[in-house]
Motif scaffolding. Sequence first.
Motif, PDB file in Angstrom:
ATOM      1  N   PRO A   1       0.824  -1.220   0.000  1.00  0.00           N
ATOM      2  CA  PRO A   1       0.000   0.000   0.000  1.00  0.00           C
ATOM      3  C   PRO A   1       0.855   1.267   0.000  1.00  0.00           C
ATOM      4  O   PRO A   1       1.921   1.315   0.616  1.00  0.00           O
TER       5      PRO A   1
ATOM      6  N   ALA B   1       2.743   3.921  -5.829  1.00  0.00           N
ATOM      7  CA  ALA B   1       2.095   4.124  -7.120  1.00  0.00           C
ATOM      8  C   ALA B   1       2.940   3.605  -8.267  1.00  0.00           C
ATOM      9  O   ALA B   1       2.417   3.289  -9.326  1.00  0.00           O
TER      10      ALA B   1
ATOM     11  N   TYR C   1       3.541  -0.309 -11.928  1.00  0.00           N
ATOM     12  CA  TYR C   1       2.635   0.710 -11.386  1.00  0.00           C
ATOM     13  C   TYR C   1       1.534   0.035 -10.576  1.00  0.00           C
ATOM     14  O   TYR C   1       1.225  -1.149 -10.765  1.00  0.00           O
ATOM     15  N   ASN C   2       0.970   0.807  -9.660  1.00  0.00           N
ATOM     16  CA  ASN C   2      -0.123   0.357  -8.809  1.00  0.00           C
ATOM     17  C   ASN C   2      -1.032   1.560  -8.578  1.00  0.00           C
ATOM     18  O   ASN C   2      -0.843   2.319  -7.635  1.00  0.00           O
ATOM     19  N   ILE C   3      -1.994   1.740  -9.465  1.00  0.00           N
ATOM     20  CA  ILE C   3      -2.894   2.885  -9.421  1.00  0.00           C
ATOM     21  C   ILE C   3      -4.302   2.381  -9.137  1.00  0.00           C
ATOM     22  O   ILE C   3      -4.891   1.671  -9.956  1.00  0.00           O
ATOM     23  N   ASP C   4      -4.803   2.724  -7.953  1.00  0.00           N
ATOM     24  CA  ASP C   4      -6.152   2.309  -7.547  1.00  0.00           C
ATOM     25  C   ASP C   4      -6.346   0.806  -7.676  1.00  0.00           C
ATOM     26  O   ASP C   4      -7.388   0.327  -8.133  1.00  0.00           O
ATOM     27  N   GLY C   5      -5.319   0.028  -7.300  1.00  0.00           N
ATOM     28  CA  GLY C   5      -5.409  -1.428  -7.338  1.00  0.00           C
ATOM     29  C   GLY C   5      -5.130  -2.046  -8.697  1.00  0.00           C
ATOM     30  O   GLY C   5      -5.094  -3.267  -8.824  1.00  0.00           O
ATOM     31  N   ASP C   6      -4.938  -1.225  -9.722  1.00  0.00           N
ATOM     32  CA  ASP C   6      -4.575  -1.732 -11.050  1.00  0.00           C
ATOM     33  C   ASP C   6      -3.054  -1.825 -11.089  1.00  0.00           C
ATOM     34  O   ASP C   6      -2.356  -0.805 -11.101  1.00  0.00           O
TER      35      ASP C   6
ATOM     36  N   LEU D   1      -3.585  10.815 -11.060  1.00  0.00           N
ATOM     37  CA  LEU D   1      -2.492  10.055 -10.457  1.00  0.00           C
ATOM     38  C   LEU D   1      -1.769   9.187 -11.476  1.00  0.00           C
ATOM     39  O   LEU D   1      -0.544   9.070 -11.445  1.00  0.00           O
ATOM     40  N   LEU D   2      -2.497   8.585 -12.421  1.00  0.00           N
ATOM     41  CA  LEU D   2      -1.840   7.771 -13.442  1.00  0.00           C
ATOM     42  C   LEU D   2      -0.912   8.638 -14.292  1.00  0.00           C
ATOM     43  O   LEU D   2       0.235   8.271 -14.551  1.00  0.00           O
TER      44      LEU D   2
END
Length: 163
Positions: A42, A45, A61-66, A124-125
């Motif tokens: 957690p 990003a 990358y880790n954007i909103d769980g993607d 954010l992405l």
Amino acid sequence: MAIRPIRLFGDPVLRAPSAPIETIDEGVRALVRDLIDTVEPPGRAGVAAPQIGVGLRAFSYNIDGDIGYVLNPVLVEVSGEPTAIGEGCLSVPGLWHDAVRYPHAKVVGIDLDGREVVLEGDGLLAQALQHETDHLDGKLYIDRLTPEGRRAAMRQIRESDWF
């Protein structure tokens, strides 16, 4: 597969432009697994290969769980009015400053099968795409600060426990 330690400001690998990936082999596959494992916790990003000590053009990358990755990414498009937005970096822990970023960004690269990958987005992405491609070019977000902001960031770095 492992969560790799993050290289910190001052490590030369963070300032060297990354080499393109020429051949997708087991080493590159292992790098992708490590990048994904390292970005999953957690609050993360993105993680660029230089941040785990590898001078190759790849990031996760880790954007909103993607969660995903891209090899040989190139920032091909930015648009909108550049804006100063709060940003931090795992390689400069504990700092948070306003860096100038575009609100929309597009990156093109490949996956482990050599197929084209297009990542495009806002917010954010877009910020993460610009931040991670900067890492691959040997730049840190503190390079995008105003002169006053950069002086403040450098002071914080010098006074930090980790530097």
